[in-house]
Design a protein around this motif. Structure first.
Motif, mmCIF file in Angstrom:
data_model
loop_
_atom_site.group_PDB
_atom_site.id
_atom_site.type_symbol
_atom_site.label_atom_id
_atom_site.label_comp_id
_atom_site.label_asym_id
_atom_site.label_seq_id
_atom_site.Cartn_x
_atom_site.Cartn_y
_atom_site.Cartn_z
ATOM 1 N N ILE A 1 0.840 -1.208 0.000
ATOM 2 C CA ILE A 1 0.000 0.000 0.000
ATOM 3 C C ILE A 1 0.870 1.250 0.000
ATOM 4 O O ILE A 1 0.590 2.215 -0.714
ATOM 5 C CB ILE A 1 -0.962 -0.013 1.195
ATOM 6 N N THR A 2 1.945 1.232 0.792
ATOM 7 C CA THR A 2 2.866 2.377 0.820
ATOM 8 C C THR A 2 3.488 2.593 -0.559
ATOM 9 O O THR A 2 3.574 3.729 -1.040
ATOM 10 C CB THR A 2 3.968 2.160 1.870
ATOM 11 N N THR A 3 3.903 1.525 -1.218
ATOM 12 C CA THR A 3 4.479 1.628 -2.560
ATOM 13 C C THR A 3 3.476 2.248 -3.527
ATOM 14 O O THR A 3 3.812 3.164 -4.287
ATOM 15 C CB THR A 3 4.910 0.244 -3.068
ATOM 16 N N PHE A 4 2.252 1.768 -3.507
ATOM 17 C CA PHE A 4 1.202 2.308 -4.374
ATOM 18 C C PHE A 4 0.984 3.802 -4.115
ATOM 19 O O PHE A 4 0.952 4.610 -5.051
ATOM 20 C CB PHE A 4 -0.099 1.538 -4.152
ATOM 21 N N LEU A 5 0.849 4.188 -2.855
ATOM 22 C CA LEU A 5 0.588 5.595 -2.525
ATOM 23 C C LEU A 5 1.767 6.489 -2.888
ATOM 24 O O LEU A 5 1.575 7.616 -3.355
ATOM 25 C CB LEU A 5 0.243 5.733 -1.040
ATOM 26 N N ARG A 6 2.980 6.003 -2.696
ATOM 27 C CA ARG A 6 4.167 6.786 -3.074
ATOM 28 C C ARG A 6 4.213 7.014 -4.584
ATOM 29 O O ARG A 6 4.549 8.103 -5.048
ATOM 30 C CB ARG A 6 5.437 6.076 -2.617
ATOM 31 N N GLN A 7 3.897 5.995 -5.367
ATOM 32 C CA GLN A 7 3.913 6.131 -6.835
ATOM 33 C C GLN A 7 2.840 7.097 -7.314
ATOM 34 O O GLN A 7 3.045 7.853 -8.255
ATOM 35 C CB GLN A 7 3.700 4.765 -7.491
ATOM 36 N N ARG A 8 1.700 7.069 -6.693
ATOM 37 C CA ARG A 8 0.572 7.878 -7.149
ATOM 38 C C ARG A 8 0.578 9.304 -6.619
ATOM 39 O O ARG A 8 0.139 10.220 -7.297
ATOM 40 C CB ARG A 8 -0.757 7.247 -6.737
ATOM 41 N N PHE A 9 1.075 9.497 -5.383
ATOM 42 C CA PHE A 9 0.895 10.800 -4.744
ATOM 43 C C PHE A 9 2.185 11.475 -4.319
ATOM 44 O O PHE A 9 2.432 12.611 -4.700
ATOM 45 C CB PHE A 9 -0.036 10.676 -3.541
ATOM 46 N N SER A 10 2.999 10.814 -3.511
ATOM 47 C CA SER A 10 4.184 11.489 -2.988
ATOM 48 C C SER A 10 5.213 10.487 -2.488
ATOM 49 O O SER A 10 4.871 9.556 -1.773
ATOM 50 C CB SER A 10 3.790 12.406 -1.829
#
Length: 73
Positions: free
Chosen positions: A58-67
């Motif tokens: 989930i952290t990887t996904f959020l980092r790629q998409r947002f910050s």
């Protein structure tokens, strides 16, 4: 409101209340009276902030998409 309507013996319609209150008797008869829950059924099996095995993806996904600055901690 449910208690008042039952005690007064009259139908009360209050448009300011939620559907679950309006449907209480129906829910009671068809759901609540047929289910036996314990205190253990109302607790989380894992910490309330989520399963640890999902934290990385989930952290990887959020980092790629947002910050890139999103901290998994």
């Amino acid at each position: 409101m449910v208690v008042y309507a039952a005690a007064a013996g009259e139908k009360v319609i209050n448009l300011g209340i939620a559907n679950n209150v309006l449907l209480f008797q129906l829910l009671h008869d068809n759901v609540f009276s047929k289910v036996s829950l314990t205190e253990e059924d109302a607790t989380y099996a894992s910490p309330p902030y989520g399963a640890q095995e999902l934290l990385g993806p989930i952290t990887t996904f959020l980092r790629q998409r947002f910050s890139a600055g999103i901290d998994p901690a």
